[in-house]
Design a protein around this motif. Structure first.
Motif: not given
Length: 418
Positions: A287-288, A256, A177, A252, A235, A180
């Motif tokens: 998405l971070l 997603e 990930f 994650m 986040n 991100y």
């Protein structure tokens, strides 16, 4: 497009203490000859977040004077002004190392794998009063809770702390990930490209139930109703969390899937509002991930969550009831339900990011959707415990769709069976 909000501490731009790519090899050669100090996986996250500016205006671990002021007044002073800061950050030393690491010395920090990750120009070494720290941060002298255990058990051998100025190598990207996880400067660029005039961050360390999703939707819709061209950042924390939390890799995947399926907020958003602004919730969500140490610090950590997001360029953050909460070992509460929301009204220093306060939410059959529980004082919601959710997933079954999206259930069930 100009930044929507300045970094914390009155800075023009976030702190940058990351070694440039062209200087990495020379940095490694010089650092190889320095005394070495190990840092834990959790503190390694703090090393990288100091370096990339998520912890602006810090340029290194705190000296005793700065550390003590955070404990006593919940502020740091920068360029003559006080800024809100509620959990001090310094790096621990064992008794043995505390006699070898001296002010005026430069040391190399090593990660859990023994590799050098950073250097610190040491300015201060001082005893660590753990009881004082726990009382100030958690508001209790008890240590039978995740935060207390981190200090008393996780850092059991540490007797001192040290502060100074840090430089760090670039953080390796997680293969699952890493795309991100962006620096504050990179996040600010992404936000600027979106053209939004307000951005709300949503903090989580768990896969999302529909009630969790609703808090994000509520935050975004609050800004849209104010007439803003707003977006949201989902986040989640991807750093080290409690052993019983779902792994970052799996979480994650669920986030997603939620965005890809446009399931985020589906059926639970304000249809009339979205018809007016156009698009769907997922169209306005980025998405971070955020790799940072989790303190399980309730109200004090809620403020820190705001600081991180202000440094990333976000203007608002969703603060729920029991935000960053973790109970005592016997299940009793450390803080009141609303303490994490009320702390923002009583800060001793400047904090420009604004909280969007949201209560508990649940699915109501009468509406056929999720809504705030405060709107249904006489109605029983659809509710199952976290224990029941886990048991269902462990059997490879789907959780009730009124509780969790099918895509999220499927990923979690497959992971638990494996």
């Amino acid at each position: 497009m100009a930044d929507l909000i300045p970094p914390h501490g009155g800075l023009a731009e976030p702190v940058d203490r990351t070694v440039p790519a062209a200087e990495v090899e020379d940095f490694k050669k010089a650092a190889a000859n320095l005394p070495q100090v190990p840092v834990s996986a959790a503190d390694l996250s703090s090393v990288y977040r100091i370096a990339d500016g998520t912890l602006s205006p810090l340029t290194g671990p705190m000296t005793k004077a700065v550390y003590d002021k955070v404990l006593s007044d919940s502020v740091i002073t920068h360029n003559g002004f006080d800024y809100a800061w509620t959990i001090p950050i310094a790096f621990p030393l064992t008794e043995e190392l505390s006699t070898k690491v001296l002010a005026g010395q430069t040391v190399a920090l090593t990660g859990p794998d023994g590799q050098i990750v950073a250097t610190v120009d040491v300015e201060d070494v001082y005893p660590w009063d753990k009881a004082e720290y726990v009382k100030a941060v958690y508001g209790t002298e008890r240590t039978d809770h995740p935060g207390g255990q981190m200090v008393m058990e996780g850092d059991a051998n540490a007797t001192h702390l040290f502060g100074g100025t840090l430089r760090a190598l670039p953080q390796p990207k997680n293969p699952s990930f890493g795309q991100y996880v962006l620096s504050p400067k990179e996040v600010r660029k992404v936000v600027a490209e979106k053209g939004w005039d307000a951005v709300v961050g949503f903090q989580t360390r768990n896969p999302l139930h529909r009630a969790h999703e609703y808090a994000l939707v509520y935050g975004l819709e609050t800004l849209l109703r104010e007439g803003k061209n707003a977006g949201a950042v989902l986040n989640p924390l991807v750093g080290e969390t409690k052993s019983d939390d779902v792994s970052a890799e799996i979480r994650m995947q669920t986030y997603e899937q939620l965005i890809a399926d446009k399931g985020l907020g589906e059926g639970d958003s304000d249809a009339e509002l979205w018809e007016k602004v156009g698009g769907e919730v997922a169209d306005r969500v980025i998405l971070l991930g955020l790799d940072i140490k989790m303190f399980y610090g309730g109200p004090k950590e809620a403020v820190m969550h705001g600081i991180y997001r202000q440094n990333m360029g976000l203007t608002h953050i969703v603060i729920g009831r029991k935000h960053a909460d973790a109970p005592f070992a016997d299940g009793t509460a450390i803080w009141g339900d609303f303490d994490a929301q009320e702390i923002f009204e009583n800060l001793n220093g400047d904090l420009q990011i604004q909280p969007i306060k949201v209560g508990f939410a649940a699915f109501y059959d009468s509406m056929g959707r999720v809504d705030l529980m405060e709107n249904h004082p006489d109605e029983k919601p659809v509710f199952i415990s976290g224990k029941q959710v886990r048991a269902t997933l462990q059997q490879g079954e789907q959780v009730d769709e009124r509780i969790m999206r099918p895509g999220t259930s499927k990923i979690l069930a497959e992971a638990m069976k494996a």
